[in-house]
Design a protein around this motif. Structure first.
Motif, PDB file in Angstrom:
ATOM      1  N   GLN A  27      -6.084   2.901  14.863  1.00 59.37           N
ATOM      2  CA  GLN A  27      -5.956   3.307  13.325  1.00 59.37           C
ATOM      3  C   GLN A  27      -6.001   1.904  12.418  1.00 59.37           C
ATOM      4  OE1 GLN A  27      -3.021   6.730  13.328  1.00 59.37           O
ATOM      5  NE2 GLN A  27      -4.347   7.091  11.763  1.00 59.37           N
ATOM      6  N   ARG A  28      -5.934   0.760  13.140  1.00 60.19           N
ATOM      7  CA  ARG A  28      -5.666  -0.397  12.455  1.00 60.19           C
ATOM      8  C   ARG A  28      -6.434  -0.570  11.306  1.00 60.19           C
ATOM      9  NH1 ARG A  28      -2.163  -4.438  13.602  1.00 60.19           N
ATOM     10  NH2 ARG A  28      -2.440  -6.548  12.551  1.00 60.19           N
ATOM     11  N   GLU A  29      -7.899  -0.504  11.504  1.00 58.14           N
ATOM     12  CA  GLU A  29      -8.702  -0.787  10.426  1.00 58.14           C
ATOM     13  C   GLU A  29      -8.716   0.279   9.271  1.00 58.14           C
ATOM     14  OE1 GLU A  29     -10.405  -3.365  10.228  1.00 58.14           O
ATOM     15  OE2 GLU A  29      -9.450  -3.953  12.220  1.00 58.14           O
ATOM     16  N   ALA A  34      -6.553   1.689   3.756  1.00 63.89           N
ATOM     17  CA  ALA A  34      -5.810   2.376   2.979  1.00 63.89           C
ATOM     18  C   ALA A  34      -5.135   1.318   2.008  1.00 63.89           C
ATOM     19  CB  ALA A  34      -4.849   3.271   3.651  1.00 63.89           C
ATOM     20  N   ILE A  35      -4.425   0.373   2.626  1.00 64.27           N
ATOM     21  CA  ILE A  35      -3.453  -0.637   1.824  1.00 64.27           C
ATOM     22  C   ILE A  35      -4.435  -1.255   0.818  1.00 64.27           C
ATOM     23  CG2 ILE A  35      -2.197  -2.725   2.049  1.00 64.27           C
ATOM     24  CD1 ILE A  35      -1.298  -1.694   4.804  1.00 64.27           C
ATOM     25  N   GLN A  36      -5.551  -2.003   1.240  1.00 66.13           N
ATOM     26  CA  GLN A  36      -6.371  -2.329   0.472  1.00 66.13           C
ATOM     27  C   GLN A  36      -6.834  -1.521  -0.929  1.00 66.13           C
ATOM     28  OE1 GLN A  36      -9.216  -3.951   2.997  1.00 66.13           O
ATOM     29  NE2 GLN A  36      -7.934  -6.205   3.371  1.00 66.13           N
ATOM     30  N   ALA A  37      -7.184  -0.466  -0.350  1.00 65.40           N
ATOM     31  CA  ALA A  37      -7.411   0.700  -1.678  1.00 65.40           C
ATOM     32  C   ALA A  37      -6.624   1.026  -2.514  1.00 65.40           C
ATOM     33  CB  ALA A  37      -7.920   1.933  -0.755  1.00 65.40           C
ATOM     34  N   GLY A  38      -5.069   0.970  -2.133  1.00 65.88           N
ATOM     35  CA  GLY A  38      -4.030   0.985  -2.874  1.00 65.88           C
ATOM     36  C   GLY A  38      -4.046  -0.039  -3.901  1.00 65.88           C
ATOM     37  N   ILE A  39      -4.115  -1.205  -3.519  1.00 63.65           N
ATOM     38  CA  ILE A  39      -4.047  -2.310  -4.475  1.00 63.65           C
ATOM     39  C   ILE A  39      -5.012  -2.410  -5.273  1.00 63.65           C
ATOM     40  CG2 ILE A  39      -3.989  -5.055  -4.442  1.00 63.65           C
ATOM     41  CD1 ILE A  39      -1.677  -3.918  -2.970  1.00 63.65           C
ATOM     42  N   ASP A  59       3.166  -7.141  10.467  1.00 67.08           N
ATOM     43  CA  ASP A  59       1.710  -7.903  10.832  1.00 67.08           C
ATOM     44  C   ASP A  59       0.441  -7.129  10.346  1.00 67.08           C
ATOM     45  OD1 ASP A  59       0.448  -9.915  12.901  1.00 67.08           O
ATOM     46  OD2 ASP A  59      -0.350  -8.079  13.375  1.00 67.08           O
ATOM     47  N   LEU A  60       0.494  -5.778  10.201  1.00 68.31           N
ATOM     48  CA  LEU A  60      -0.518  -5.299   9.712  1.00 68.31           C
ATOM     49  C   LEU A  60      -0.741  -5.484   8.124  1.00 68.31           C
ATOM     50  CD1 LEU A  60      -2.580  -2.673  10.140  1.00 68.31           C
ATOM     51  CD2 LEU A  60      -0.852  -1.376   8.753  1.00 68.31           C
ATOM     52  N   VAL A  61       0.583  -5.530   7.506  1.00 67.38           N
ATOM     53  CA  VAL A  61       0.507  -5.771   6.002  1.00 67.38           C
ATOM     54  C   VAL A  61      -0.013  -7.016   5.788  1.00 67.38           C
ATOM     55  CG1 VAL A  61       2.060  -6.283   3.907  1.00 67.38           C
ATOM     56  CG2 VAL A  61       2.230  -4.367   5.494  1.00 67.38           C
ATOM     57  N   GLY A  62       0.258  -8.237   6.506  1.00 68.08           N
ATOM     58  CA  GLY A  62       0.025  -9.549   6.594  1.00 68.08           C
ATOM     59  C   GLY A  62      -1.793  -9.488   6.580  1.00 68.08           C
ATOM     60  N   GLU A  63      -1.966  -8.863   7.479  1.00 68.41           N
ATOM     61  CA  GLU A  63      -3.591  -9.083   7.567  1.00 68.41           C
ATOM     62  C   GLU A  63      -4.173  -8.081   6.529  1.00 68.41           C
ATOM     63  OE1 GLU A  63      -6.969  -7.549  10.818  1.00 68.41           O
ATOM     64  OE2 GLU A  63      -5.082  -7.621  11.456  1.00 68.41           O
ATOM     65  N   THR A 241       0.834   6.628   3.123  1.00 72.40           N
ATOM     66  CA  THR A 241      -0.417   7.047   3.904  1.00 72.40           C
ATOM     67  C   THR A 241      -1.431   6.003   4.515  1.00 72.40           C
ATOM     68  OG1 THR A 241      -2.334   8.541   3.365  1.00 72.40           O
ATOM     69  CG2 THR A 241      -1.687   6.978   1.655  1.00 72.40           C
ATOM     70  N   SER A 242      -2.099   6.732   5.510  1.00 76.14           N
ATOM     71  CA  SER A 242      -3.144   5.771   6.171  1.00 76.14           C
ATOM     72  C   SER A 242      -4.653   6.286   5.856  1.00 76.14           C
ATOM     73  CB  SER A 242      -2.863   6.189   7.748  1.00 76.14           C
ATOM     74  OG  SER A 242      -1.727   5.516   8.026  1.00 76.14           O
ATOM     75  N   SER A 243      -4.599   7.103   4.843  1.00 73.31           N
ATOM     76  CA  SER A 243      -5.794   7.647   4.423  1.00 73.31           C
ATOM     77  C   SER A 243      -6.335   7.084   3.188  1.00 73.31           C
ATOM     78  CB  SER A 243      -5.756   9.075   4.133  1.00 73.31           C
ATOM     79  OG  SER A 243      -6.590   9.618   3.341  1.00 73.31           O
ATOM     80  N   VAL A 244      -7.334   6.327   2.880  1.00 73.42           N
ATOM     81  CA  VAL A 244      -7.810   5.844   1.587  1.00 73.42           C
ATOM     82  C   VAL A 244      -7.836   6.780   0.559  1.00 73.42           C
ATOM     83  CG1 VAL A 244     -10.009   4.912   0.421  1.00 73.42           C
ATOM     84  CG2 VAL A 244      -9.141   4.107   2.675  1.00 73.42           C
ATOM     85  N   ALA A 245      -8.186   7.978   0.769  1.00 72.73           N
ATOM     86  CA  ALA A 245      -8.446   8.883  -0.175  1.00 72.73           C
ATOM     87  C   ALA A 245      -7.032   9.543  -0.579  1.00 72.73           C
ATOM     88  CB  ALA A 245      -8.972  10.406   0.263  1.00 72.73           C
ATOM     89  N   HIS A 246      -6.026   9.682   0.188  1.00 73.37           N
ATOM     90  CA  HIS A 246      -4.582  10.036  -0.031  1.00 73.37           C
ATOM     91  C   HIS A 246      -4.159   8.896  -0.792  1.00 73.37           C
ATOM     92  CE1 HIS A 246      -4.379  13.395   2.967  1.00 73.37           C
ATOM     93  NE2 HIS A 246      -5.114  13.794   2.248  1.00 73.37           N
TER      94      HIS A 246
END
Length: 282
Positions: A27-29, A34-39, A59-63, A241-246
């Protein structure tokens, strides 16, 4: 979008939580997206901790944040109780910074109380702030007695936030913690603001009134729950959330305002506390 002020900085009242993220390589990608969509949708605050996945969330957040201008972000992480000593905290912070690919945190929280004397933890947090590796520090999972004890310490009132569990089905902090924090101008960060998607038996998302309000506003039930948490202007919510839509829906909830009549309906379904409750902790 509603804003909250922490340590003199205004940030949107809906941020990004990262608990349980980074644990599943498949689920990493999706989680990074999702994080990038939030920003991209307007969030600035990302909340993580060395505990989450034993560093995998950091580590995930850093990437995820690597391609984004650091100045746009308000990055929060947390130190575990066993690392909150004079001997261990600096190394713990360095490890977090390395995983997050940054040279400073905007806010460093003491995750919950352990056996290290509170005064020692506070003094070390203050020293790390003076070093420039953290811009500010605060606490997490502190109840009213913990906050009062903190404020008695020489540097205790330098704390700039307390992060506790808070959602429509868990309102105990409204009795003593939130009023005290308002009196002392200490911002409140709400974790698990949608009750972990109802996995803890609060049945918020299936409540008829919550569903009715969501239909009237043409939003999701989770957007109603988030709008409720940030309704008073001094609470920052950090849904995960791990969902871009959510994620996009979560951030959009910062634009949603519930009327006094709608809030009263929710109060009838989920009454405010009338006495001191034990602090809810996940």
């Amino acid at each position: 979008m509603k804003q909250v002020t922490i340590n003199g900085q205004q940030v949107p009242a809906i941020g990004i939580g990262t608990w349980h993220m980074g644990d599943r390589p498949a689920q990493r990608e999706t989680e990074i997206a999702a994080i990038q969509a939030g920003i991209a949708a307007g969030a600035r605050v990302i909340d993580t901790a060395e505990m989450y996945g034993s560093g995998r969330a950091e580590d995930l957040v850093g990437e995820a944040l690597a391609p984004i201008d650091r100045q746009q972000l308000y990055l929060i992480s947390k130190v575990l109780p066993e690392n909150a000593s004079r001997q261990r905290m600096a190394a713990s912070l360095e490890a977090s910074l390395k995983r997050l690919r940054t040279d400073y945190l905007d806010l460093y929280l003491y995750h919950w109380r352990g056996s290290v004397p509170l005064a020692e933890t506070v003094d070390e947090l203050q020293r790390l702030q003076q070093s420039g590796k953290i811009r500010a520090w605060g606490v997490s999972n502190f109840d009213i007695d913990d906050l009062k004890e903190l404020w008695q310490l020489p540097n205790g009132a330098q704390a700039v936030a307390n992060e506790d569990l808070y959602h429509l089905g868990s309102r105990g902090v409204e009795y003593a913690v939130l009023p005290w924090q308002r009196e002392h101008q200490l911002p409140f960060i709400a974790y698990s603001p949608i009750a972990q998607g109802d996995s803890w038996g609060h049945h918020l998302a299936t409540n008829d009134v919550v569903k009715q309000l969501a239909a009237q506003h043409h939003v999701t039930v989770y957007q109603i729950l988030l709008a409720w948490v940030i309704r008073q202007g001094d609470v920052l919510a950090i849904p995960q959330t791990s969902s871009v839509a959510h994620m996009n829906e979560n951030i959009a909830a910062g634009e949603l305002t519930l009327t006094p009549a709608e809030l009263a309906l929710l109060d009838q379904q989920f009454p405010a506390p009338t006495s001191k409750q034990p602090l809810d902790i996940l």
